[in-house]
Scaffold this motif. Structure first.
Motif, PDB file in Angstrom:
ATOM      1  N   GLY A 172       3.657  -5.648  -6.297  1.00 40.59           N
ATOM      2  CA  GLY A 172       2.335  -5.800  -5.706  1.00 40.59           C
ATOM      3  C   GLY A 172       2.371  -5.726  -4.197  1.00 40.59           C
ATOM      4  O   GLY A 172       1.471  -5.157  -3.559  1.00 40.59           O
ATOM      5  N   ALA A 173       3.434  -6.288  -3.604  1.00 40.18           N
ATOM      6  CA  ALA A 173       3.576  -6.254  -2.144  1.00 40.18           C
ATOM      7  C   ALA A 173       3.783  -4.823  -1.649  1.00 40.18           C
ATOM      8  O   ALA A 173       3.207  -4.412  -0.633  1.00 40.18           O
TER       9      ALA A 173
ATOM     10  N   ASN B  79       0.514  -2.974  -1.740  1.00 42.83           N
ATOM     11  CA  ASN B  79      -0.337  -3.349  -0.612  1.00 42.83           C
ATOM     12  C   ASN B  79       0.123  -2.697   0.679  1.00 42.83           C
ATOM     13  O   ASN B  79      -0.695  -2.311   1.517  1.00 42.83           O
TER      14      ASN B  79
ATOM     15  N   ALA C 198      -1.010   0.809   0.551  1.00 46.52           N
ATOM     16  CA  ALA C 198      -2.460   0.860   0.746  1.00 46.52           C
ATOM     17  C   ALA C 198      -2.815   0.735   2.221  1.00 46.52           C
ATOM     18  O   ALA C 198      -3.775   1.347   2.702  1.00 46.52           O
ATOM     19  N   THR C 199      -2.023  -0.064   2.945  1.00 46.25           N
ATOM     20  CA  THR C 199      -2.256  -0.210   4.387  1.00 46.25           C
ATOM     21  C   THR C 199      -1.941   1.094   5.124  1.00 46.25           C
ATOM     22  O   THR C 199      -2.683   1.529   6.006  1.00 46.25           O
TER      23      THR C 199
ATOM     24  N   SER D 142      -3.881   1.018  -5.295  1.00 43.66           N
ATOM     25  CA  SER D 142      -4.365  -0.349  -5.432  1.00 43.66           C
ATOM     26  C   SER D 142      -4.270  -0.847  -6.873  1.00 43.66           C
ATOM     27  O   SER D 142      -4.096  -2.040  -7.127  1.00 43.66           O
TER      28      SER D 142
ATOM     29  N   ASN E 261      -1.127  -2.834  -7.718  1.00 43.80           N
ATOM     30  CA  ASN E 261      -1.168  -4.246  -7.379  1.00 43.80           C
ATOM     31  C   ASN E 261      -1.927  -5.034  -8.439  1.00 43.80           C
ATOM     32  O   ASN E 261      -1.516  -6.140  -8.830  1.00 43.80           O
ATOM     33  N   GLN E 262      -3.029  -4.478  -8.940  1.00 44.83           N
ATOM     34  CA  GLN E 262      -3.841  -5.158  -9.953  1.00 44.83           C
ATOM     35  C   GLN E 262      -3.049  -5.405 -11.230  1.00 44.83           C
ATOM     36  O   GLN E 262      -3.184  -6.440 -11.879  1.00 44.83           O
TER      37      GLN E 262
ATOM     38  N   ALA F 157      -7.311 -12.770   0.953  1.00 46.22           N
ATOM     39  CA  ALA F 157      -7.749 -11.388   0.744  1.00 46.22           C
ATOM     40  C   ALA F 157      -9.226 -11.343   0.352  1.00 46.22           C
ATOM     41  O   ALA F 157      -9.981 -10.477   0.823  1.00 46.22           O
TER      42      ALA F 157
ATOM     43  N   ARG G   3      -3.129 -10.231   3.186  1.00 50.48           N
ATOM     44  CA  ARG G   3      -2.818  -9.334   2.083  1.00 50.48           C
ATOM     45  C   ARG G   3      -1.457  -9.712   1.513  1.00 50.48           C
ATOM     46  O   ARG G   3      -0.559 -10.114   2.251  1.00 50.48           O
TER      47      ARG G   3
ATOM     48  N   PHE H 192       2.156  -9.665   0.715  1.00 49.10           N
ATOM     49  CA  PHE H 192       3.290  -8.916   1.268  1.00 49.10           C
ATOM     50  C   PHE H 192       4.536  -9.801   1.157  1.00 49.10           C
ATOM     51  O   PHE H 192       5.020 -10.333   2.144  1.00 49.10           O
TER      52      PHE H 192
END
Length: 425
Positions: free
Chosen positions: A46-47, A50, A53-54, A66, A69-70, A252, A358, A360
């Motif tokens: 998930g990190a 993210n 995504a950044t 994304s 991460n979900q 978040a 977020r 990380f």
């Protein structure tokens, strides 16, 4: 002062250490500790999602990840509901029932959410309850299921000398507890009980303490103290994570709603950002001092330890120098473990450095690279450097004293060896 220090060390060694060690050997504590270790890869996935995504904000041609991460960090509560009862049954020597216990945990989580199913068969529910928002429910439900299933399967419905195959026995024995557990969850939600909301309200006082200045510093200090006693920092880590993971999810959500993040007790702040450069207790400055030591032994350990330290792994320093059960080096280690989290909390809560918002959890990235990536605030890197310098000078006088002792021992040993060789000649 010397007498007080000796009394303190005696109490730590003879009273606190055995008590904590006994606590960590409890089946349910071990099950939770192991569960967090088992789901850690999903948190890291998930990190990474993210982080990508950044980067997409600057490189729009990158794919939208994304959803990764979900379906990793976003399912944390569900993972715990499976893994914890699985671990409890495994640790209690009832491995034959561990899978059904874990699967019942998944069923229970869904049943407690009370999903709505329309006439077309479409199910709807609050997805956040499957992730960090439902972690407390998953943890508690997992422990209760572990206790229930272990108590039940110790007795079972069939005699021990039955000739039926084990798998058949497990199938039939499992029917009753599974039905009772799922039925209890369905009845609970049908009565209008919001288990997830109730858990949030129930733990609000504890969350308030954990998110306070005292709670933040105390949690970090306890992890560092246990580590310096040769015990696993994981003893307190599940307590920390129970606060930290929902906090970063809440941050978040606040940012998504156009508000500022407010929660500081997160993995991003403590382990990826400012409190663990080189490892728990901020030992990277100490490792740098070891590289230039006048003691050959300490210098050798420093060279071996420096590469792991870059990635915030400090077992070679803790056990090689050592810091663990070394009274002289435990003092600065614990001082740093009070000063650094204290200054971190005050600086972030005061708005001088941006609070991460977020997920990380990439705490094995070298700092201050990971520090910057937690919030993209260059002031955070400057603050990290300030903390690093402070830790360096806290360690320095104690290290110099210990170094002199070790150098003197090495000199005496070398002189004794030379004398022995001279006599032999």
């Amino acid at each position: 002062m010397k007498r007080f220090y000796q009394s303190l060390m005696t109490w730590l060694k003879q009273s606190l250490s055995p008590m904590v060690a006994k606590f960590t050997q409890n089946t349910y504590v071990m099950a939770v500790q192991s569960a967090f270790q088992m789901v850690l890869p999903m948190i890291l996935v998930g990190a990474v999602a993210n982080l990508l995504a950044t980067f997409r904000n600057f490189l729009p041609w990158l794919p939208d990840v994304s959803a990764i991460n979900q379906y990793s960090f976003g399912l944390l509560g569900l993972f715990l509901a499976f893994v914890i009862p699985f671990n409890v049954l495994e640790l209690k020597g009832l491995g034959r029932a561990r899978m059904v216990a874990g699967l019942t945990g998944i069923s229970t989580m869904f049943a407690l959410m009370g999903p709505k199913i329309d006439k077309n068969g479409v199910m709807s529910f609050a997805a956040g309850n499957l992730g960090a928002g439902g972690m407390t429910v998953g943890l508690i439900a997992g422990l209760l299921l572990g206790w229930l299933f272990s108590a039940y399967f110790k007795r079972g419905l069939f005699p021990k000398d039955t000739t039926l195959p084990t798998i058949v026995v497990t199938w039939f024995e499992s029917i009753l507890p599974v039905i009772l557990v799922i039925a209890a969850a369905v009845v609970t939600t049908s009565l209008g009980v919001d288990v997830f909301g109730s858990m949030t309200r129930l733990f609000e006082p504890l969350q308030a303490i954990g998110n306070s200045f005292v709670g933040f510093v105390l949690l970090y200090f306890l992890m560092a103290l246990f580590y310096s006693l040769g015990l696993s920092a994981w003893t307190a880590y599940p307590i920390f994570l129970a606060l930290a993971l929902p906090n970063i999810a809440a941050n978040a959500d606040l940012v998504a709603a156009g508000q500022k993040p407010i929660y500081i007790t997160t993995v991003e702040v403590v382990f990826a950002g400012w409190c663990t450069f080189g490892g728990m207790g901020g030992t990277m400055p100490l490792n740098l001092q070891m590289l230039r030591s006048k003691s050959a032994r300490i210098r050798s350990v420093g060279r071996v330890a420096i590469f792991p330290s870059i990635f915030n792994i400090n077992e070679p320093v803790m056990y090689g120098l050592p810091v663990v059960w070394n009274p002289l080096m435990m003092i600065p280690y614990l001082i740093v473990s009070l000063i650094v989290p204290s200054l971190t909390y005050l600086t972030l809560s005061g708005g001088l450095v941006a609070i991460p918002s977020r997920p990380f959890a990439m705490n094995f990235l070298p700092q201050p690279v990971s520090t910057f990536l937690t919030n993209y605030d260059w002031l955070g890197v400057v603050f990290w450097a300030v903390l690093f310098v402070i830790a360096y000078f806290v360690y320095l006088p104690f290290f110099k004293t210990y170094e002199a002792q070790e150098a003197a021992k090495e000199k005496a040993a070398a002189e004794a060896e030379d004398a022995a060789e001279a006599v032999a000649a």
